[in-house]
Scaffold this active site. Structure first.
Site, mmCIF file in Angstrom:
data_model
loop_
_atom_site.group_PDB
_atom_site.id
_atom_site.type_symbol
_atom_site.label_atom_id
_atom_site.label_comp_id
_atom_site.label_asym_id
_atom_site.label_seq_id
_atom_site.Cartn_x
_atom_site.Cartn_y
_atom_site.Cartn_z
ATOM 1 N N HIS A 73 0.849 -1.187 0.000
ATOM 2 C CA HIS A 73 0.000 0.000 0.000
ATOM 3 C C HIS A 73 0.894 1.250 0.000
ATOM 4 O O HIS A 73 1.914 1.282 0.697
ATOM 5 C CB HIS A 73 -0.865 -0.066 1.272
ATOM 6 C CG HIS A 73 -1.769 1.101 1.464
ATOM 7 N ND1 HIS A 73 -1.306 2.331 1.883
ATOM 8 C CD2 HIS A 73 -3.105 1.217 1.309
ATOM 9 C CE1 HIS A 73 -2.332 3.170 1.956
ATOM 10 N NE2 HIS A 73 -3.429 2.518 1.618
ATOM 11 N N ARG A 91 -2.924 1.274 -4.368
ATOM 12 C CA ARG A 91 -2.679 -0.172 -4.426
ATOM 13 C C ARG A 91 -2.998 -0.651 -5.828
ATOM 14 O O ARG A 91 -3.711 0.025 -6.579
ATOM 15 C CB ARG A 91 -3.612 -0.902 -3.447
ATOM 16 C CG ARG A 91 -3.244 -0.764 -2.014
ATOM 17 C CD ARG A 91 -4.244 -1.495 -1.135
ATOM 18 N NE ARG A 91 -5.398 -0.672 -0.850
ATOM 19 C CZ ARG A 91 -6.577 -1.142 -0.419
ATOM 20 N NH1 ARG A 91 -6.742 -2.446 -0.252
ATOM 21 N NH2 ARG A 91 -7.566 -0.337 -0.157
ATOM 22 N N LYS A 102 -6.539 -0.268 -7.933
ATOM 23 C CA LYS A 102 -7.387 0.740 -7.314
ATOM 24 C C LYS A 102 -7.441 1.979 -8.219
ATOM 25 O O LYS A 102 -6.757 2.059 -9.234
ATOM 26 C CB LYS A 102 -6.843 1.115 -5.923
ATOM 27 C CG LYS A 102 -6.851 -0.035 -4.949
ATOM 28 C CD LYS A 102 -8.211 -0.256 -4.318
ATOM 29 C CE LYS A 102 -8.476 0.810 -3.267
ATOM 30 N NZ LYS A 102 -9.753 0.571 -2.566
ATOM 31 N N ASP A 139 -5.870 8.679 -7.146
ATOM 32 C CA ASP A 139 -6.255 9.571 -6.037
ATOM 33 C C ASP A 139 -5.121 10.585 -5.852
ATOM 34 O O ASP A 139 -3.954 10.204 -5.715
ATOM 35 C CB ASP A 139 -6.469 8.726 -4.764
ATOM 36 C CG ASP A 139 -6.820 9.570 -3.535
ATOM 37 O OD1 ASP A 139 -6.615 10.803 -3.555
ATOM 38 O OD2 ASP A 139 -7.284 8.977 -2.546
ATOM 39 N N CYS A 176 -3.979 12.288 -3.447
ATOM 40 C CA CYS A 176 -3.089 12.263 -2.276
ATOM 41 C C CYS A 176 -1.904 11.311 -2.485
ATOM 42 O O CYS A 176 -0.854 11.494 -1.877
ATOM 43 C CB CYS A 176 -3.846 11.938 -0.991
ATOM 44 S SG CYS A 176 -4.552 10.290 -0.907
ATOM 45 N N TYR A 177 -2.082 10.298 -3.350
ATOM 46 C CA TYR A 177 -0.956 9.394 -3.619
ATOM 47 C C TYR A 177 0.134 10.057 -4.455
ATOM 48 O O TYR A 177 1.202 9.488 -4.651
ATOM 49 C CB TYR A 177 -1.439 8.085 -4.250
ATOM 50 C CG TYR A 177 -2.175 7.260 -3.222
ATOM 51 C CD1 TYR A 177 -1.475 6.681 -2.165
ATOM 52 C CD2 TYR A 177 -3.554 7.110 -3.258
ATOM 53 C CE1 TYR A 177 -2.139 5.978 -1.182
ATOM 54 C CE2 TYR A 177 -4.228 6.409 -2.270
ATOM 55 C CZ TYR A 177 -3.514 5.849 -1.237
ATOM 56 O OH TYR A 177 -4.164 5.158 -0.257
ATOM 57 N N ASP A 225 -9.191 14.541 -4.280
ATOM 58 C CA ASP A 225 -8.830 13.175 -4.677
ATOM 59 C C ASP A 225 -8.933 12.993 -6.199
ATOM 60 O O ASP A 225 -7.958 12.718 -6.894
ATOM 61 C CB ASP A 225 -9.793 12.267 -3.878
ATOM 62 C CG ASP A 225 -9.940 10.846 -4.352
ATOM 63 O OD1 ASP A 225 -9.508 10.531 -5.464
ATOM 64 O OD2 ASP A 225 -10.505 10.038 -3.605
ATOM 65 N N ASP A 262 -10.673 18.909 0.584
ATOM 66 C CA ASP A 262 -10.464 18.884 2.034
ATOM 67 C C ASP A 262 -9.005 19.235 2.289
ATOM 68 O O ASP A 262 -8.198 19.293 1.351
ATOM 69 C CB ASP A 262 -10.847 17.516 2.638
ATOM 70 C CG ASP A 262 -10.066 16.377 2.025
ATOM 71 O OD1 ASP A 262 -8.830 16.347 2.196
ATOM 72 O OD2 ASP A 262 -10.653 15.508 1.359
ATOM 73 N N HIS A 277 -6.322 16.388 1.384
ATOM 74 C CA HIS A 277 -5.954 16.292 -0.034
ATOM 75 C C HIS A 277 -5.242 17.552 -0.522
ATOM 76 O O HIS A 277 -4.375 17.480 -1.388
ATOM 77 C CB HIS A 277 -7.180 15.959 -0.894
ATOM 78 C CG HIS A 277 -7.559 14.514 -0.802
ATOM 79 N ND1 HIS A 277 -8.483 14.047 0.094
ATOM 80 C CD2 HIS A 277 -7.065 13.420 -1.454
ATOM 81 C CE1 HIS A 277 -8.572 12.725 -0.020
ATOM 82 N NE2 HIS A 277 -7.715 12.317 -0.942
HETATM 83 ZN ZN LIG Z 1 -6.857 10.368 -1.122
#
Ligand SMILES: [Zn+2]
Length: 419
Positions: free
Chosen positions: A240, A283, A286, A289, A291-292, A344, A351, A354
């Site tokens: 992850h 992952r 998935k 996003d 934030c990754y 995201d 938010d 993020h």
């Molecule tokens: Zn995220």
């Protein structure tokens, strides 16, 4: 400013070939993936049309980081939060850190009085027995401890440094240490790689790190790397992005990265960048996003540095080992909320979490190298440039140096192991 069509990955001929091929076997995962690709594809197409024939009737999609509205959103959040944030009542030091760090990346100073207010609030979150809680009067926990120390170091004033009770912090870390080298997140709480990173991060910044405190920790983290190449929460779990970042960063701090299979980690993380969207997934299988962009792409400077120390001749001297431009396109075109803040993926709401990690990832993608070798890749206009971030702590490198210099002048507390 006109941008040439040839420059951008998402406007290139053949970009559509990067869409997911499900071999005519649709699954829940492939259906969701196609839905996201369609949504992102619509935005890329709008951008293409806009730069080909600018027209007042079209939405104004530009490769511009909307600094002013993001700053406004962040500054407001530091003073007053909407009731939607009630669910984060046990994560208040995180909100301080996300906002203070984001403003730092945007090169927006925080007024002295506001910074002092943040210090006083974080002091109220500190437990009498050490460590910080998610809010005043709550139980101390490693995650808000990490966030509070990062926020205080980002502020970087005497007042901020003086908040931290280092002796008690070390006691708190010892109270969470387990005999196998891992740490509980809080007393009686869960164990995973996050706690090892949070502990190593705060201990190294505040100069309370001792070999005894981290005895066995590096070996335990190495056991969390699995056959995929990434790191799972505990030994045997799926790899992850967040855990991989925590594990590798902790090993960089403990100077034990050689315990990992770095090349298999590199392979795993490189394949987490989405072929069509340009951002990263957390992952395998998935969705993308924003934030990754930090948790995954942030691994690249750490891997580069670690492989460089092994004198790997294949390493680039100008680029990290991911498509830095593609990720910037994703963040700038798909992750900016029109009213400020980042998110995201299209359709999700903004938010502070993020906003912090999208901006941190954008900074990583813009700046290659360190020391004598620096190479900037700024997608869009030059004003999109953010300040640097330290890839281990995700705090400005100057602020990391400031904290380390400050706490180096103090003795390392010598608490002995209690369990
Ligand atoms: Zn995220």
């Amino acid at each position: 400013m006109a941008e040439s069509m040839g420059q951008l990955r998402c406007t290139r001929e053949g970009h559509g070939q990067e869409l997911l091929q499900d071999d005519s076997v649709p699954t829940e995962t492939s259906i969701e993936q196609k839905r996201v690709e369609q949504c992102v594809g619509t935005i890329f197409n709008m951008y293409k049309t806009h730069i080909k024939e600018p027209n007042d009737l079209q939405p104004k999609l530009k490769l511009v980081l909307e600094r002013d509205i993001h700053t406004h959103y962040l500054r407001k959040g530091l003073q007053q939060l909407s009731e939607g944030y009630e669910c984060l009542d046990a994560s208040r030091p995180w909100l301080c850190y996300w906002i203070v760090h984001s403003l730092g990346l945007l090169n927006e100073p925080i007024p002295e009085s506001v910074a002092s207010h943040v210090c006083q609030f974080l002091a109220r979150c500190q437990d009498v027995n050490g460590g910080f809680a998610g809010g005043p009067g709550q139980q101390p926990h490693l995650a808000p401890t990490y966030a509070a120390v990062n926020a205080l170091c980002s502020i970087g004033t005497e007042e901020a440094f003086d908040v931290i009770n280092r002796e008690k912090l070390q006691d708190f870390l010892y109270s969470l240490k387990k005999t196998d080298g891992s740490f509980n997140m809080h007393l009686g709480g869960e164990v995973d790689v996050r706690s090892a990173y949070c502990a190593a991060s705060v201990a190294s910044l505040t100069n309370v790190l001792t070999p005894d405190l981290f005895d066995g920790t590096a070996e335990w983290i190495a056991r969390c790397q699995n056959w995929e190449g990434g790191i799972g929460g505990v030994p045997g779990l799926e790899a992850h992005g967040g855990y991989t970042f925590c594990g590798l960063s902790a090993l960089v701090i403990l100077n034990r990265v050689h315990l990992l299979d770095l090349k298999s980690m590199l392979r795993w993380v490189a394949f987490r960048q989405m072929r069509f969207e340009g951002g990263f997934q957390g992952r395998c299988n998935k969705l993308v996003d924003g934030c990754y962009s930090f948790w995954q792409a942030g691994l690249m400077p750490l891997l580069h540095r670690s492989l460089h120390s092994e004198a790997d001749p294949a390493l680039s001297l100008t680029n990290w080992m991911f498509d830095q431009q593609a990720m910037q396109e994703y963040l700038l075109l798909c992750c900016q909320a029109p009213t400020g803040g980042l998110l995201d993926k299209p359709g999700k709401s903004r938010d502070f979490y993020h906003t912090c990690y999208c901006l941190s990832g954008l900074s990583i993608a813009q700046h290659f190298g360190g020391g004598d070798i620096l190479h900037e890749i700024i997608t869009g206009i030059k004003e999109n440039r953010l300040n640097h971030t330290h890839p281990v702590y995700n705090v400005s490198p100057d602020k990391v140096a400031g904290a380390i210099m400050h706490f180096r002048q103090k003795e390392v507390p010598q608490t002995s192991r209690k369990n």
